[in-house]
Design a protein around this motif. Structure first.
Motif, PDB file in Angstrom:
ATOM      1  N   GLN A 136       0.392  -6.286  -9.027  1.00 36.17           N
ATOM      2  CA  GLN A 136       0.394  -6.343  -7.489  1.00 36.17           C
ATOM      3  C   GLN A 136      -0.759  -6.054  -6.673  1.00 36.17           C
ATOM      4  OE1 GLN A 136       3.756  -3.434  -7.001  1.00 36.17           O
ATOM      5  NE2 GLN A 136       5.215  -4.563  -7.517  1.00 36.17           N
ATOM      6  N   SER A 137      -0.763  -6.550  -5.426  1.00 35.53           N
ATOM      7  CA  SER A 137      -2.118  -6.539  -4.908  1.00 35.53           C
ATOM      8  C   SER A 137      -2.259  -4.953  -4.407  1.00 35.53           C
ATOM      9  CB  SER A 137      -2.034  -7.275  -3.368  1.00 35.53           C
ATOM     10  OG  SER A 137      -0.697  -6.952  -2.611  1.00 35.53           O
ATOM     11  N   GLU A 138      -1.320  -3.996  -4.361  1.00 37.48           N
ATOM     12  CA  GLU A 138      -1.431  -2.756  -4.187  1.00 37.48           C
ATOM     13  C   GLU A 138      -1.957  -1.611  -5.076  1.00 37.48           C
ATOM     14  OE1 GLU A 138       1.695  -3.838  -3.601  1.00 37.48           O
ATOM     15  OE2 GLU A 138       0.911  -4.823  -1.702  1.00 37.48           O
ATOM     16  N   SER A 139      -1.916  -2.318  -6.372  1.00 42.90           N
ATOM     17  CA  SER A 139      -2.381  -1.730  -7.661  1.00 42.90           C
ATOM     18  C   SER A 139      -3.847  -1.215  -7.754  1.00 42.90           C
ATOM     19  CB  SER A 139      -2.077  -2.493  -9.032  1.00 42.90           C
ATOM     20  OG  SER A 139      -2.699  -3.556  -8.910  1.00 42.90           O
TER      21      SER A 139
ATOM     22  N   LYS B  43      -8.178  -4.100  -9.938  1.00 42.02           N
ATOM     23  CA  LYS B  43      -8.839  -5.260  -9.087  1.00 42.02           C
ATOM     24  C   LYS B  43      -9.877  -5.974 -10.234  1.00 42.02           C
ATOM     25  CE  LYS B  43      -6.789  -3.761  -5.519  1.00 42.02           C
ATOM     26  NZ  LYS B  43      -5.499  -4.111  -5.152  1.00 42.02           N
TER      27      LYS B  43
END
Length: 78
Positions: free
Chosen positions: A68-71, A74
């Motif tokens: 998920q992009s909020e994890s 990166k």
């Protein structure tokens, strides 16, 4: 002989423990040789490095891991 089941562990174990005479071959996906030993090492009854010998690579499939992009994980910029 087809030995399905167990995420390829049953068939891979059968081949790993068979007589090393060149008549029993394993045509396998990476689950029995890479993923199962990596994620469940205590449940795999064979050593994929010691018990089987690769003859060649037939097909290669790229693997993608998404989060998920909020994890907090990166991709570092290149």
């Amino acid at each position: 002989m087809n030995k399905p089941g167990g995420g390829a562990m049953i068939g891979t174990d059968f081949v790993a423990k068979s007589k090393k005479d060149g008549y029993t071959l394993l045509y396998a996906l990476s689950s029995g040789l890479i993923y199962n030993p990596a994620f469940n090492p205590g449940s795999v009854p064979y050593d994929p490095i010691r018990d089987v010998e690769p003859l060649g690579l037939h097909v290669s499939f790229p693997t993608v891991i998404s989060v998920q992009s909020e994890s907090p994980w990166k991709i570092s910029p290149r």
